[in-house]
Design a protein around this motif. Structure first.
Motif, PDB file in Angstrom:
ATOM      1  N   GLY A   1      -5.521  28.998  26.694  1.00  0.00           N
ATOM      2  CA  GLY A   1      -5.600  30.421  26.358  1.00  0.00           C
ATOM      3  C   GLY A   1      -6.418  30.629  25.100  1.00  0.00           C
ATOM      4  O   GLY A   1      -7.038  29.693  24.574  1.00  0.00           O
ATOM      5  N   TYR A   2      -6.397  31.858  24.592  1.00  0.00           N
ATOM      6  CA  TYR A   2      -7.212  32.217  23.435  1.00  0.00           C
ATOM      7  C   TYR A   2      -6.428  33.144  22.506  1.00  0.00           C
ATOM      8  O   TYR A   2      -5.531  33.880  22.942  1.00  0.00           O
ATOM      9  N   ARG A   3      -6.784  33.090  21.232  1.00  0.00           N
ATOM     10  CA  ARG A   3      -6.248  34.020  20.246  1.00  0.00           C
ATOM     11  C   ARG A   3      -7.404  34.767  19.585  1.00  0.00           C
ATOM     12  O   ARG A   3      -8.416  34.167  19.225  1.00  0.00           O
ATOM     13  N   ILE A   4      -7.235  36.076  19.443  1.00  0.00           N
ATOM     14  CA  ILE A   4      -8.265  36.921  18.837  1.00  0.00           C
ATOM     15  C   ILE A   4      -7.815  37.314  17.441  1.00  0.00           C
ATOM     16  O   ILE A   4      -6.714  37.843  17.257  1.00  0.00           O
ATOM     17  N   HIS A   5      -8.679  37.054  16.472  1.00  0.00           N
ATOM     18  CA  HIS A   5      -8.364  37.272  15.061  1.00  0.00           C
ATOM     19  C   HIS A   5      -9.233  38.391  14.503  1.00  0.00           C
ATOM     20  O   HIS A   5     -10.398  38.538  14.871  1.00  0.00           O
TER      21      HIS A   5
ATOM     22  N   ILE B   1     -12.592  34.219  17.539  1.00  0.00           N
ATOM     23  CA  ILE B   1     -11.687  33.805  18.608  1.00  0.00           C
ATOM     24  C   ILE B   1     -11.461  32.309  18.494  1.00  0.00           C
ATOM     25  O   ILE B   1     -12.349  31.552  18.080  1.00  0.00           O
ATOM     26  N   THR B   2     -10.260  31.890  18.821  1.00  0.00           N
ATOM     27  CA  THR B   2      -9.939  30.462  18.869  1.00  0.00           C
ATOM     28  C   THR B   2      -9.378  30.131  20.246  1.00  0.00           C
ATOM     29  O   THR B   2      -8.802  30.995  20.922  1.00  0.00           O
ATOM     30  N   ALA B   3      -9.556  28.887  20.659  1.00  0.00           N
ATOM     31  CA  ALA B   3      -8.952  28.401  21.905  1.00  0.00           C
ATOM     32  C   ALA B   3      -7.648  27.692  21.558  1.00  0.00           C
ATOM     33  O   ALA B   3      -7.530  27.050  20.509  1.00  0.00           O
TER      34      ALA B   3
END
Length: 347
Positions: A72-76, A119-121
């Motif tokens: 998944g991904y996180r949006i910062h 964005i990070t994975a």
């Protein structure tokens, strides 16, 4: 749909300025936080092709990772001036096969404030990649309407304007007026009308309409600056020319396909004016309101003057914008000024 409002004094104006999206130069604001860098060694790959643009919200896109480690991904997001160490996770996204997309519609500060996104994975064991290359974005100010025009003919006040492409698209517009220009709170401006589209036609006492200057303010979600202040130009009636009709509406009769029903009345013509033998109905196909005084681009819908007060146009299609205007015709062929064009459109 436009609706008239009672006159009311407006409050203090919030004067905004149009601001285009800006990108900051490379700086410490674009360095990845230490925690994200440390995680990169054991986490999934950094997402690629991360991009941001503003379109009634910040639209974020990226190319999906192909490695098995990504789940998944996180949006910062952070204020650009505060640096990435203040970044907060504003959203998460699941694993996608090809490309990811997220629209940040959370409440942002007023226009002109710079934000940065990355964005990070995220992997199965919770490990997180380093930040993608940060993308800087600015929410544009909401721009004031431009090309404002006002005309007054036979008691009908017509006001028309355009909205610049910069900034959010308006939900509606408010028209203000005052006795002096520019139209501002300090000149005693009052809220005169609320409109759902970039033009209005209003019935007003002719003298009163020309006693004021008018300005337009766009609303979505914040108030834009006042437009340029304009005073209506008076359209003089020529000797022997009948009064212009007044458009009631253009409605869809609908039962047997798409049919536009155009309706009008006599305007300020004297009842039973013997000079008027009928009416001509003109139609334009246009995204914007046409200049009805120039009928070279219009289609005349009736071969002979219409004796009644309505006409059915059966040659209309869904998804096309049609504008209608009507003139009164005398026995010797003299036409009145046109009624203000009215829009007909079904999606």
């Amino acid at each position: 749909m436009s609706r008239p409002l009672s006159h009311a004094a407006i409050g203090t104006a919030l004067v905004l300025a149009t601001t285009a999206g800006l990108a900051l130069p490379a700086s410490a604001a674009q360095a990845a936080p230490v925690s994200a860098v440390a995680a990169a060694a054991s986490g999934p790959a950094v997402p690629s092709d991360f991009a941001a643009r503003y379109a009634n919200g910040v639209v974020l896109t990226w190319t999906a990772n192909k490695d098995e480690a990504t789940t998944g991904y996180r949006i910062h997001r952070w204020r650009t001036a505060d640096g990435p160490d203040t970044a907060q996770v504003i959203a998460t996204a699941g694993k996608v096969p090809f490309a990811g997309r997220h629209v940040d519609e959370t409440e942002l500060d007023k226009g002109g404030v710079h934000y940065s996104y990355a964005i990070t994975a995220v992997g199965k064991d919770g490990a997180e990649s380093a930040f993608s290359t940060p993308r800087d974005i600015v929410r544009p100010w909401h721009a004031a309407p431009v090309d404002v025009r006002a005309t007054l003919a036979d008691g009908t006040l017509n006001i028309h304007w355009k909205q610049p492409e910069a900034g959010d698209r308006p939900d509606h517009w408010m028209i203000y007026r005052s006795r002096t220009a520019p139209v501002r709170p300090e000149t005693g401006a009052e809220l005169f009308y609320e409109a759902g589209g970039p033009d209005v036609s209003l019935q007003v006492p002719e003298k009163e309409g020309n006693d004021y200057f008018y300005a337009v303010v766009a609303i979505v979600p914040a108030r834009s600056a006042y437009s340029t202040s304009v005073k209506p130009t008076l359209a003089e009636r020529k000797p022997g020319q009948p009064a212009a009709p007044v458009m009631w509406q253009v409605a869809n009769t609908g039962d047997q396909g798409e049919i536009a029903l155009v309706s009008w009345d006599d305007g300020k013509a004297e009842p039973g004016d013997p000079r008027i033998v009928g009416y001509n109905v003109y139609r334009w196909t246009s995204e914007e309101r046409p200049d009805a005084t120039d009928r070279s681009g219009a289609t005349k819908l009736n071969p002979a003057p219409v004796s009644g007060r309505s006409l059915q146009d059966r040659d209309v299609k869904d998804g096309t914008k049609y504008w209608y205007a009507v003139t009164a015709v005398t026995a010797d062929g003299v036409e009145s000024a046109p009624a203000a064009p009215v829009l007909y459109w079904t999606a």
